[in-house]
Design a protein around this motif. Structure first.
Motif, PDB file in Angstrom:
ATOM      1  N   ALA A  61      -5.306  -0.577   0.576  1.00 47.40           N
ATOM      2  CA  ALA A  61      -4.435  -0.007  -0.458  1.00 47.40           C
ATOM      3  C   ALA A  61      -5.209   0.677  -1.579  1.00 47.40           C
ATOM      4  O   ALA A  61      -4.837   1.764  -2.014  1.00 47.40           O
ATOM      5  CB  ALA A  61      -3.521  -1.090  -1.039  1.00 47.40           C
ATOM      6  N   SER A  97      -5.119  -6.642  -2.769  1.00 44.30           N
ATOM      7  CA  SER A  97      -4.507  -5.442  -2.205  1.00 44.30           C
ATOM      8  C   SER A  97      -4.284  -5.624  -0.716  1.00 44.30           C
ATOM      9  O   SER A  97      -5.037  -6.317  -0.037  1.00 44.30           O
ATOM     10  CB  SER A  97      -5.375  -4.213  -2.471  1.00 44.30           C
ATOM     11  N   TYR A 124       0.805  -1.216   0.000  1.00 46.55           N
ATOM     12  CA  TYR A 124       0.000   0.000   0.000  1.00 46.55           C
ATOM     13  C   TYR A 124       0.838   1.265   0.000  1.00 46.55           C
ATOM     14  O   TYR A 124       0.316   2.358  -0.082  1.00 46.55           O
ATOM     15  CB  TYR A 124      -0.990   0.041   1.169  1.00 46.55           C
ATOM     16  N   ALA A 127      -0.041  -0.303  -5.263  1.00 47.99           N
ATOM     17  CA  ALA A 127      -1.321  -0.920  -5.605  1.00 47.99           C
ATOM     18  C   ALA A 127      -1.872  -0.444  -6.942  1.00 47.99           C
ATOM     19  O   ALA A 127      -2.824  -1.028  -7.462  1.00 47.99           O
ATOM     20  CB  ALA A 127      -2.347  -0.656  -4.504  1.00 47.99           C
TER      21      ALA A 127
END
Length: 92
Positions: A78, A74, A43, A52
């Motif tokens: 993120a 993710s 992230y 991301a």
């Protein structure tokens, strides 16, 4: 997250191409070669771009160069954080 500024996992990271390809990519290549079905994006920002949403990381490297055909999840929030990181206009 090993390269983040100040050792904080949410801080950005500046990583050279040499370090990226010789330190960080090999474990991902090994996991993909071993049959990993999914990969998790980070992230934080990598070289100024949220990981991301990085076409370089997620498409050019992961898909095209490493041949990964699984799915990407993710980390934490993120995708939602892309607005906070000023990379997306909003969360929709």
């Amino acid at each position: 997250y090993g390269a983040s500024r100040g050792g904080r996992d949410y801080d950005d990271a500046e990583v050279s191409d040499n370090e990226l390809w010789n330190v960080y990519i090999p474990p991902f290549r090994a996991a993909i070669d071993a049959g990993a079905g999914n990969v998790m994006s980070a992230y934080m920002d990598l070289n100024g771009v949220p990981a991301a949403a990085s076409r370089t990381l997620l498409t050019d490297i992961l898909r095209d160069q490493l041949g990964f055909d699984g799915f990407v999840v993710s980390d934490a929030n993120a995708v939602r954080s892309l607005a906070v990181q000023h990379f997306a206009e909003d969360q929709t």
